[in-house]
Scaffold this motif. Structure first.
Motif, PDB file in Angstrom:
ATOM      1  N   ALA A 169      15.271  11.408  27.164  1.00  0.00           N
ATOM      2  CA  ALA A 169      14.421  11.263  28.346  1.00  0.00           C
ATOM      3  C   ALA A 169      12.962  11.579  28.019  1.00  0.00           C
ATOM      4  N   LYS A 170      12.732  12.608  27.226  1.00  0.00           N
ATOM      5  CA  LYS A 170      11.363  12.988  26.887  1.00  0.00           C
ATOM      6  C   LYS A 170      10.697  11.952  25.983  1.00  0.00           C
ATOM      7  N   ILE A 171      11.482  11.360  25.067  1.00  0.00           N
ATOM      8  CA  ILE A 171      10.907  10.307  24.219  1.00  0.00           C
ATOM      9  C   ILE A 171      10.507   9.104  25.077  1.00  0.00           C
ATOM     10  N   ALA A 172      11.394   8.752  26.015  1.00  0.00           N
ATOM     11  CA  ALA A 172      11.110   7.613  26.892  1.00  0.00           C
ATOM     12  C   ALA A 172       9.853   7.844  27.726  1.00  0.00           C
ATOM     13  N   ALA A 173       9.590   9.116  28.062  1.00  0.00           N
ATOM     14  CA  ALA A 173       8.413   9.462  28.850  1.00  0.00           C
ATOM     15  C   ALA A 173       7.189   9.766  27.983  1.00  0.00           C
ATOM     16  N   SER A 174       7.327   9.531  26.668  1.00  0.00           N
ATOM     17  CA  SER A 174       6.234   9.784  25.709  1.00  0.00           C
ATOM     18  C   SER A 174       5.787  11.245  25.717  1.00  0.00           C
ATOM     19  N   ARG A 175       6.728  12.127  25.943  1.00  0.00           N
ATOM     20  CA  ARG A 175       6.435  13.574  25.920  1.00  0.00           C
ATOM     21  C   ARG A 175       7.099  14.144  24.669  1.00  0.00           C
ATOM     22  N   GLN A 176       6.488  13.814  23.538  1.00  0.00           N
ATOM     23  CA  GLN A 176       7.139  14.084  22.269  1.00  0.00           C
ATOM     24  C   GLN A 176       7.179  15.568  21.918  1.00  0.00           C
ATOM     25  N   GLY A 177       6.234  16.337  22.395  1.00  0.00           N
ATOM     26  CA  GLY A 177       6.275  17.778  22.158  1.00  0.00           C
ATOM     27  C   GLY A 177       7.495  18.405  22.803  1.00  0.00           C
ATOM     28  N   GLU A 178       7.777  17.993  24.036  1.00  0.00           N
ATOM     29  CA  GLU A 178       8.947  18.510  24.733  1.00  0.00           C
ATOM     30  C   GLU A 178      10.231  17.970  24.114  1.00  0.00           C
ATOM     31  N   ALA A 179      10.175  16.739  23.631  1.00  0.00           N
ATOM     32  CA  ALA A 179      11.336  16.160  22.937  1.00  0.00           C
ATOM     33  C   ALA A 179      11.641  16.932  21.662  1.00  0.00           C
ATOM     34  N   LEU A 180      10.595  17.338  20.959  1.00  0.00           N
ATOM     35  CA  LEU A 180      10.786  18.103  19.730  1.00  0.00           C
ATOM     36  C   LEU A 180      11.422  19.459  20.026  1.00  0.00           C
ATOM     37  N   ALA A 181      10.980  20.113  21.087  1.00  0.00           N
ATOM     38  CA  ALA A 181      11.551  21.410  21.452  1.00  0.00           C
ATOM     39  C   ALA A 181      13.032  21.276  21.803  1.00  0.00           C
ATOM     40  N   ALA A 182      13.386  20.209  22.505  1.00  0.00           N
ATOM     41  CA  ALA A 182      14.786  19.983  22.863  1.00  0.00           C
ATOM     42  C   ALA A 182      15.620  19.667  21.622  1.00  0.00           C
ATOM     43  N   THR A 183      15.034  18.947  20.672  1.00  0.00           N
ATOM     44  CA  THR A 183      15.736  18.650  19.424  1.00  0.00           C
ATOM     45  C   THR A 183      16.025  19.931  18.651  1.00  0.00           C
ATOM     46  N   GLU A 184      15.077  20.829  18.644  1.00  0.00           N
ATOM     47  CA  GLU A 184      15.272  22.097  17.943  1.00  0.00           C
ATOM     48  C   GLU A 184      16.366  22.929  18.605  1.00  0.00           C
ATOM     49  N   ARG A 185      16.472  22.846  19.939  1.00  0.00           N
ATOM     50  CA  ARG A 185      17.580  23.533  20.617  1.00  0.00           C
ATOM     51  C   ARG A 185      18.917  22.915  20.214  1.00  0.00           C
ATOM     52  N   ALA A 186      18.952  21.609  20.125  1.00  0.00           N
ATOM     53  CA  ALA A 186      20.186  20.939  19.707  1.00  0.00           C
ATOM     54  C   ALA A 186      20.565  21.352  18.291  1.00  0.00           C
ATOM     55  N   LEU A 187      19.590  21.440  17.404  1.00  0.00           N
ATOM     56  CA  LEU A 187      19.876  21.831  16.032  1.00  0.00           C
ATOM     57  C   LEU A 187      20.329  23.288  15.945  1.00  0.00           C
ATOM     58  N   GLY A 188      19.805  24.125  16.823  1.00  0.00           N
ATOM     59  CA  GLY A 188      20.293  25.508  16.871  1.00  0.00           C
ATOM     60  C   GLY A 188      21.772  25.560  17.208  1.00  0.00           C
TER      61      GLY A 188
END
Length: 424
Positions: A156-175
Motif C-alpha cells: 500500500a505504501k509503495i502504491a502511494a509513493s510513500r517509500q520511507g514508510e514502505a521501508l519501515a514496514a519492510t524492516e518490521r517484516a524482516l524482523g
C-alpha cells in the motif's frame, strides 16, 4: 594502485610482531603479508547438508559473491548463518531483502516486484511451519501473521509513493522473518565440539553482549560525524552455531568481567582491538609474559574455528586453504562493519585466547571475492547496534562494562574431570 593501497592498509594494521615476522612477511605475496599483518595477537614473540537447509537464491548473498556489491547487513548475515531454515523461509527472506534494498535506493517498481516474490514464498506457510518444532509453532505462526500484515502495508505504501514508510514496514517484516527462522533453528541438534576441546567452554545457539565504552584521559568525548558522546553503547550478537568454542570463550570471559575496565589497545581505522591483559597501561600489574586469559596458571588457548557455508560442523585448527577449500564462502563472513574476530599468532592457528577485534569493514579495501580474512580467522559475531560509533574509538579508551544481556544459559562450561585432564 589498488595493490599499493592494500599494502599500505596491511602495514597500518600490523600489531607489532617480532622482527622475524616482518622478515617472513616481506618474503610472501601481498595477500599473505596483509593477512599476517592484519590480526596477530598484540604481544606474542596472531548439495547443502539438510541441517543447514537448501540454498535458495538470496539477493544479498548472491550480490556478495559477484560483481562489486557485498552484503554488509549484519542482521541479514546472521539470518543466513542460522541452521535448519527451510527453503521457503529463505525465499521469503530473499524477496523481502531485495524489496528493502530497492526501497532504500528509491526504486519502487523493482521493490514492488520483489515484494510479490516474498508474498509467493509466504503463501507456502504450511511448508514453513513443518520445519518448526511443536513448542515453537505458536511463535512461528505469530511471526507469519506479522509478516503478512507488514507486506500488505508495504504494498500500500509503495502504491502511494510513500517509500520511507514502505521501508519501515519492510524492516518490521524482516524482523518477523528473523523470529520465524530462529524458531526453526531452535530444533537444531547442535553437536558438541571435538573431544580434544572438552576443557573449553562452548556456546549453543547465540548470545547477545552489551558493551559500554568511555573515552580515555586524552580523548575527551567521542565525536561521531560531528555528534559528541560521553560514552558509546554497542550491542553484539555472537554465534555458537558456526563458532561454538570461539563464541563460548568470549561469552565466558564477558560473564567473568574479564574485559571490564580494559583499554582499547589498538585502533588504526581498520581494526579496533582489545583483550590483552599484558598490554594494559602501566600500573595494571599484568604479567607481561601472559597475554591472554590465565586459567590454572597458564593461558587458556582456543583453536582456530572456521566454517564453510553449508557444512554441518566447523573446521578446527586449520584454514580453508589448509583444508583444500580456499575461496569457499564462509558461513560467517567478515563483511559487516563491526564484525567480531579473534586475534591469533600468524603461524599458530590455535594461539587465540582473549584478544579480539572489531573489523571496520571497507568494501573498497576488501572488494567482493577478495576478502583475505574469511576462512583464515574466526568471525564469531556481528555488531548489530552502534557499529558506526566505533569509528571514533581510540587507543586508551576504556571498556566501562561488558555484559551478557541474553543467551548466557546457552553457555556450556567444561566439567571438572575435563579441566583436570587439561591441567595435566
Amino acid at each position: 594502485a589498488r595493490e599499493k593501497r592494500q599494502a599500505t592498509v596491511a602495514d597500518a594494521m600490523r600489531l607489532t610482531p617480532p622482527p622475524s615476522t616482518f622478515a617472513g612477511a616481506a618474503a610472501r605475496s601481498l595477500s599473505a603479508a596483509a593477512l599476517a599483518a592484519l590480526l596477530s595477537v598484540s604481544s606474542i614473540t596472531p548439495s547443502v547438508p539438510p541441517a543447514f537447509g537448501p540454498a535458495a537464491a538470496q539477493a544479498k548473498e548472491l550480490a556478495s559473491g559477484s560483481g562489486s556489491r557485498v552484503n554488509k547487513d549484519p542482521i541479514s548475515l546472521l539470518r543466513l548463518a542460522l541452521p535448519r531454515v527451510s527453503k521457503e523461509a529463505r525465499e521469503l527472506q530473499a524477496g523481502l531483502e531485495e524489496c528493502q534494498d530497492n526501497l532504500a535506493r528509491l526504486n519502487g517498481q523493482v521493490a514492488s516486484s520483489a515484494l510479490q516474490k516474498a508474498k509467493v514464498a509466504a503463501g507456502k506457510s504450511g511448508a514453513m511451519l513443518k520445519s518448526v518444532p511443536p513448542a515453537k509453532a505458536a511463535e512461528a505462526q505469530a511471526a507469519l501473521d506479522t509478516i503478512n500484515a507488514a507486506m500488505d502495508e508495504v504494498g500500500a505504501k509503495i502504491a502511494a509513493s510513500r517509500q520511507g514508510e514502505a521501508l519501515a514496514a519492510t524492516e518490521r517484516a524482516l524482523g518477523a522473518v528473523t523470529q520465524l527462522q530462529e524458531a526453526m533453528a531452535s530444533g537444531y541438534a547442535q553437536p558438541s565440539p571435538p573431544k580434544e576441546f572438552a576443557s573449553l567452554p562452548y556456546l549453543k545457539g547465540r548470545a547477545t553482549v552489551d558493551l559500554v565504552l568511555q573515552p580515555g584521559k586524552e580523548h575527551g568525548q567521542f565525536d561521531v560525524e560531528g555528534k559528541l558522546y560521553k560514552q558509546l553503547e554497542v550491542k553484539m550478537v555472537v554465534d555458537g552455531y558456526t563458532s561454538p568454542i570461539t563464541a563460548g570463550n568470549f561469552v565466558d570471559l564477558v560473564r567473568r568481567g574479564f574485559y571490564n575496565g580494559m583499554h582499547i589497545q589498538r585502533s588504526d581505522g581498520f581494526v579496533v582491538q582489545t583483550g590483552d591483559p599484558s598490554n594494559e597501561l602501566e600500573g595494571s600489574g599484568a604479567d607481561a609474559k601472559k597475554n591472554g586469559y590465565v586459567e590454572g596458571g597458564k593461558v587458556r588457548k582456543i583453536p582456530l574455528e572456521v566454517m564453510v557455508r553449508g557444512d554441518k560442523d566447523p573446521i578446527y585448527s586449520a584454514t580453508f586453504d589448509d583444508d583444500g577449500r580456499g575461496g569457499y564462502a564462509a558461513a560467517m563472513p567478515f563483511n559487516s562493519y563491526g564484525a567480531l574476530g579473534m586475534a591469533r599468532e600468524e603461524y599458530d592457528p590455535d594461539s587465540a585466547s582473549s584478544q579480539w577485534f572489531w573489523l571496520l569493514f571497507d568494501s573498497d579495501l576488501t572488494p567482493a571475492g577478495k576478502n583475505l580474512l574469511d576462512g583464515r580467522y574466526a568471525c564469531f559475531g556481528y555488531t548489530v547496534d552502534g557499529a558506526r560509533l566505533l569509528s571514533d574509538v581510540k587507543e586508551g579508551d576504556i571498556i566501562a562494562s561488558a555484559k551478557v544481556s541474553s543467551g548466557e544459559s546457552n553457555l556450556v562450561l567444561p566439567t571438572a574431570p575435563a579441566l583436570a585432564v587439561a591441567a595435566e
